[in-house]
Design a protein around this motif. Structure first.
Motif, short mmCIF file in Angstrom:
data_model
loop_
_atom_site.label_atom_id
_atom_site.label_comp_id
_atom_site.label_asym_id
_atom_site.label_seq_id
_atom_site.Cartn_x
_atom_site.Cartn_y
_atom_site.Cartn_z
N ASP A 88 0.82 -1.20 0.00
CA ASP A 88 0.00 0.00 0.00
C ASP A 88 0.86 1.26 0.00
O ASP A 88 1.85 1.37 0.74
N GLN A 116 5.30 -0.91 2.43
CA GLN A 116 4.37 0.22 2.49
C GLN A 116 5.11 1.56 2.48
O GLN A 116 6.11 1.73 3.16
N ASP A 136 9.47 -1.09 4.63
CA ASP A 136 8.51 0.00 4.68
C ASP A 136 9.20 1.36 4.85
O ASP A 136 10.28 1.46 5.45
#
Length: 245
Positions: A88, A116, A136
């Motif tokens: 995401d 992410q 991330d």
């Protein structure tokens, strides 16, 4: 046939029609995603809501997964028998080149995986002979960095040489400045900042700032190199290939 039809769908101008046809071909595409005019020669597409593929990309691969609000910008070339997975809000911005050779040069599975909120900015080169994993909240910033998952070592005389392969692992909250070069098999831990123009030839473990070092001499030989590696066998490759242990 499915890949050829997928490619034709990617060239259509109307996004709703494009998504409808791609779903009919068996791809998992959210109607809240957006696909620009790009070449999509892909076995399997998974696009979650608010993900985006912008215009004029050339994407030829086995599998592409885009998480929610993730994106691929403009003018990227991603080519070879690989899988690309963006979590995401991750993204590949523009004019990047990501490539992998076909068998009998490459073997096994190779993945580019971005965590992410991780971004690859512009005009970088990633070699996917083996996999590259980025955690991330990391950023490959600026332009012109190179990530190599294979390299070579030559004998002192004659034609003998070996290829050395290794995955690249980059942790969470890592910043990589412009023009860095990553060697095969290196690991970068969390919360590390790498200054522009650095060569990363060994693992970076302690959090903090790293900058490039001066050129130094290392005494070595091809036999000494082989003794530290594991030979890849059973794939009918065109050359001797070793991986880091």
């Amino acid at each position: 046939m499915k890949k050829a039809l997928t490619m034709l769908c990617g060239l259509l101008p109307l996004n709703p029609v494009k998504i409808f046809l791609l779903r009919a071909l068996g791809h998992s595409i959210s109607y809240k995603s957006h696909i620009g005019i790009s070449v999509l020669y892909v076995d399997k597409l998974e696009l979650r809501k608010h993900s985006r593929i912008k215009h004029l990309n050339f994407l030829k691969m086995k599998k592409l997964v885009l998480g929610e609000e993730s994106f691929i910008g403009n003018y990227n070339i991603i080519k070879g028998p690989m899988e690309v997975s963006l979590a995401d809000k991750a993204g590949i911005s523009k004019q990047n080149k990501i490539r992998r050779s076909y068998a009998p040069i490459s073997y096994g599975r190779a993945v580019l995986q971005l965590g992410q909120n991780t971004i690859i900015v512009s005009k970088h080169f990633l070699d996917l002979t083996k996999s590259i994993y980025v955690g991330d909240n990391s950023i490959i910033a600026g332009i012109g960095s190179q990530f190599w998952t294979h390299g070579y070592y030559h004998a002192a005389q004659g034609k003998d040489r070996i290829r050395i392969d290794g995955d690249i692992h980059i942790g969470n909250n890592v910043y990589i400045g412009s023009g860095c070069i990553f060697n095969p098999g290196v690991k970068v831990s969390d919360a590390i900042h790498i200054g522009a123009g650095s060569v990363i030839s060994k693992n970076l473990v302690d959090k903090g700032m790293y900058v490039s070092q001066g050129l130094r001499y290392i005494e070595n030989s091809i036999e000494a190199i082989k003794s530290k590696l594991t030979k890849v066998e059973g794939f009918d490759l065109i050359e001797q290939v070793y991986t880091k242990k």
